[in-house]
Design an enzyme around this catalytic site. Structure first.
Site, PDB file in Angstrom:
ATOM      1  N   HIS A 177      89.445  49.128  43.351  1.00 47.01           N
ATOM      2  CA  HIS A 177      88.919  48.316  42.253  1.00 47.01           C
ATOM      3  C   HIS A 177      87.805  47.409  42.743  1.00 47.01           C
ATOM      4  CE1 HIS A 177      89.137  45.389  38.834  1.00 47.01           C
ATOM      5  NE2 HIS A 177      89.160  46.543  38.207  1.00 47.01           N
ATOM      6  N   HIS A 199      82.630  47.987  34.977  1.00 49.14           N
ATOM      7  CA  HIS A 199      83.026  47.117  33.866  1.00 49.14           C
ATOM      8  C   HIS A 199      81.826  46.822  32.977  1.00 49.14           C
ATOM      9  CE1 HIS A 199      85.968  46.474  37.044  1.00 49.14           C
ATOM     10  NE2 HIS A 199      86.833  46.394  36.050  1.00 49.14           N
ATOM     11  N   HIS A 208      89.143  53.364  34.430  1.00 47.02           N
ATOM     12  CA  HIS A 208      90.493  52.817  34.612  1.00 47.02           C
ATOM     13  C   HIS A 208      91.572  53.843  34.274  1.00 47.02           C
ATOM     14  CE1 HIS A 208      88.068  49.136  34.737  1.00 47.02           C
ATOM     15  NE2 HIS A 208      89.028  48.643  35.472  1.00 47.02           N
ATOM     16  N   HIS A 327      91.733  42.399  27.121  1.00 43.62           N
ATOM     17  CA  HIS A 327      91.692  42.771  28.541  1.00 43.62           C
ATOM     18  C   HIS A 327      91.309  41.570  29.410  1.00 43.62           C
ATOM     19  CE1 HIS A 327      88.978  43.870  31.950  1.00 43.62           C
ATOM     20  NE2 HIS A 327      90.135  44.367  32.362  1.00 43.62           N
ATOM     21  N   HIS A 331      93.509  38.863  32.284  1.00 41.73           N
ATOM     22  CA  HIS A 331      93.031  38.538  33.639  1.00 41.73           C
ATOM     23  C   HIS A 331      92.942  37.023  33.827  1.00 41.73           C
ATOM     24  CE1 HIS A 331      91.933  42.317  35.696  1.00 41.73           C
ATOM     25  NE2 HIS A 331      91.680  42.804  34.491  1.00 41.73           N
ATOM     26  N   PHE A 352      87.625  40.363  39.869  1.00 38.83           N
ATOM     27  CA  PHE A 352      87.727  41.813  40.036  1.00 38.83           C
ATOM     28  C   PHE A 352      88.008  42.222  41.483  1.00 38.83           C
ATOM     29  CE2 PHE A 352      85.031  42.703  36.030  1.00 38.83           C
ATOM     30  CZ  PHE A 352      86.161  42.869  35.266  1.00 38.83           C
ATOM     31  N   HIS A 365      96.724  47.184  32.770  1.00 37.10           N
ATOM     32  CA  HIS A 365      95.763  48.235  32.438  1.00 37.10           C
ATOM     33  C   HIS A 365      96.417  49.440  31.777  1.00 37.10           C
ATOM     34  CE1 HIS A 365      91.603  47.257  33.171  1.00 37.10           C
ATOM     35  NE2 HIS A 365      92.094  46.293  33.924  1.00 37.10           N
TER      36      HIS A 365
HETATM   37 CU1  C2O Z   1      88.779  46.810  36.348  1.00 36.73          CU
HETATM   38 CU2  C2O Z   1      90.895  44.700  34.235  1.00 36.73          CU
HETATM   39  O1  C2O Z   1      89.642  45.394  35.375  1.00 36.73           O
END
Ligand code: C2O
Length: 585
Positions: A177, A199, A208, A327, A331, A352, A365
């Site tokens: 990632h 992203h 993903h 999303h 995070h 990230f 995810h």
């Molecule tokens: Cu690649 Cu939620 O990020």
């Protein structure tokens, strides 16, 4: 060398479209591509790709690289590549992987996240699956499922110590990632060292999905159970709106100590950065924002999946509504929020480069991926569900599989999760009809203070709330969208802002209201390049009905910063008719 603009031709029914490859997904349905058959048969979406060299250069580089790595590809493979005319993003060159630094501070991000070097690259063939791996909701997973999950993650963690170079190890997997989103990989091709960034564009869902696919298969193989399925964090249902309890035991391999300590136990997820302390309001905000990003604010395919990003594009042209929305919210909510000290980059989930080090990342995810399946399978709309541009379908990624082979996959081969051998347990979708109630009394726009014209205020920095008067494109029951353009951000910061229309009440912590139009948000990451100028489009059609503005000529757009507004500038704002070829940006 002269530079020129390449446009990413998106979805074309003309015979020159590059859809002859046998790898095209079966799910592309050309007959669904246009809602109005009298409209033009071609629709262009600019990819904002700058090329300094001829189109073929990238392919020559790539052939050299592949030959150097074992020469698996014949020249014929390269020539028959359907992307010869357009330029999809190519798989990275692992031999050129670099460090991940924080651009703002220059600090090395405790990460050299490069993958092990392979001796060859194999074109991945999807196996035939007889039994589907059924992914359960994490809060409903059985004891047996949880025990397998813990055992598999522990086996991955053990590889870190016993075989640190094993690509199936926990840190190696986390670093995938990091390398795909913090500037460690450049785009292949002669593009002045442009970042490869998965992203904030249309690469987000396919990258993903493939990442989790291999992660899940590796976990399954480490415990000798090919039916192992990764749980999903069901944050779109009130019962799933806490940290799933299985991640919250410090003795479990699913635990990560680098999380915001406030947000465990029964704390309710705040997907929208609202800061509300009222649990009922938090649930309402979450459902409302998910409804908005899945249904109400979406008028084109790229609104949902993200903006075009091709070979030579600057990173981050604009994420889809789901990526930008729930999303990013998770995070932010899970990661640490320490301004200084060892976790000052919002580790682990809040940056990230480190996000993949928290096991809950993959569970989060899994739900992000599930939302893509629901958008394709369940949400009713005229919009084509899949982009058919070869620039999208043929974008490539590299992953290590469960047999430690480095394999190359394409974005266009992953649209149907059942073909990849998995699906999701069915649970309720309480957000699906969560349209806010219409406003009982029409707003008096004259009550809204401090409004400015676009001409007088743009480009506008979001250190404070701004209220901008914008002309509608038509009177009456218009099918329109609000477009915010040239959005520039400091990529190392969490960014979030919300958009309201004709909001005289200013209850900004409440998103379950007719005036809420949508949001923009971004997870911190490093980029060595100037970002692409991001664009978001928010559909206004239902909102107009709900606030009764059809007789008006203008609307007042209120933009409320939620996080680091001072690090955001918006260059353009306009209201336009929803494009008819519904895959436009
Ligand atoms: Cu690649 Cu939620 O990020």
């Amino acid at each position: 060398m002269a530079s020129f603009q390449a446009s990413c031709t998106v979805l074309s029914t003309n015979p020159r479209s590059h859809s002859s490859s046998s790898t095209q997904p079966l799910s592309a349905k050309p007959s669904h591509l246009f809602t109005n058959p009298r409209r033009s048969h071609r629709f262009q979406v600019s990819c904002d790709a700058k090329k300094n060299v001829e189109t073929s250069q990238g392919k020559i580089d790539r052939r050299n690289m592949l030959l150097g790595l074992g020469g698996l590809y014949s020249a014929a493979n390269l020539v028959s590549n359907p992307s010869a005319y357009a330029d999809p993003v190519q798989a990275p060159d692992f031999t050129k992987c670099g460090d991940a630094h924080d651009v703002a501070t220059g600090a090395l991000l405790d990460a050299k996240c490069c993958p092990p070097l392979p001796d060859k690259i194999i074109d991945y063939e999807i196996p035939k699956f007889e039994v589907l791996r059924k992914r359960p909701a994490a809060h409903m997973a059985s004891k047996e499922q949880v025990a397998k999950y813990e055992k598999a993650i522990q086996a991955m963690r053990d590889l870190d110590t016993s075989h640190p170079e094993d690509p199936r190890g926990f840190m190696q997997q986390a670093n995938i990632h990091c390398a795909y989103c913090n500037g460690a990989h450049d785009q292949v091709g002669n593009y002045d060292k442009l970042d490869l960034q998965v992203h904030n564009s249309w690469l987000f869902f396919p990258f993903h999905r493939w990442y989790l696919y291999f992660y899940e298969r590796i976990l399954g193989s480490l415990i000798n159970d090919p039916t192992f399925a990764l749980p999903f964090w069901n944050w779109d249902n009130p019962k799933g709106m806490t940290l799933p309890p299985i991640f919250d035991k410090s003795s479990s391999p699913l635990y990560d100590e680098k999380r915001d300590p406030k947000n465990n136990g029964s704390a309710i997820v705040d997907l929208t950065f609202s800061g509300s302390t009222d649990p009922l309001q938090l649930v309402a905000n979450n459902l409302s924002s998910i409804y908005s990003e899945m249904v109400r604010s979406v008028s084109t395919t790229t609104d949902f999946v993200g903006k075009p990003y091709c070979a030579g594009s600057k990173p981050s042209p604009g994420g889809g509504s789901s990526e930008n929305g729930s999303h990013t919210g998770i995070h932010w909510w899970v990661g640490t929020k320490e301004p200084t000290g060892p976790n000052k980059f919002n580790e682990d989930m809040g940056n990230f480069y480190s996000a993949g080090r928290d096991p809950v990342f993959y569970c989060h995810h899994s739900n992000v991926d599930r939302m893509w399946t629901i958008w394709r399978d369940v949400v009713q709309t005229d919009i084509p569900k899949d982009i058919t541009s070869s620039n999208y379908l043929n974008a490539e990624f590299l992953f290590y599989d469960e047999n430690k082979r480095l394999v190359r996959v394409k974005a266009g081969d992953c649209f149907d999760q059942r073909k990849l051998g998995y699906d999701y347990d069915r649970v309720d979708l309480p957000w699906l009809n969560y349209r806010p109630p219409p406003k009982a009394v029409k707003a008096k726009v004259s009550n809204i203070s401090d409004t400015k014209t676009a001409a007088s205020v743009l480009p506008v920095n979001l250190k404070d709330t701004v209220r901008i008067i914008v002309p509608k494109s038509a009177k009456g029951k218009a099918n329109e969208q609000l477009v915010l353009e040239d959005i520039q951000t400091d990529t190392t910061k969490f960014i979030k802002f919300d958009v309201f229309i004709n909001d005289e009440d200013d209850k900004i912590e409440e998103l379950d209201r007719a005036e809420y139009a949508g949001s923009f948000a971004q997870v911190p990451h490093k980029s060595k390049n100037t970002q692409g100028k991001a664009t978001i489009s928010l559909k206004l059609t239902d909102l107009y009905d709900d606030i009764d503005v059809s007789e008006d000529d203008t609307i007042v757009v209120t933009i409320v910063p939620r996080s680091n507004g001072k690090d955001v500038t918006i260059g353009g704002i306009k209201v336009i008719p929803v494009p008819t070829a519904a895959q436009s940006s």
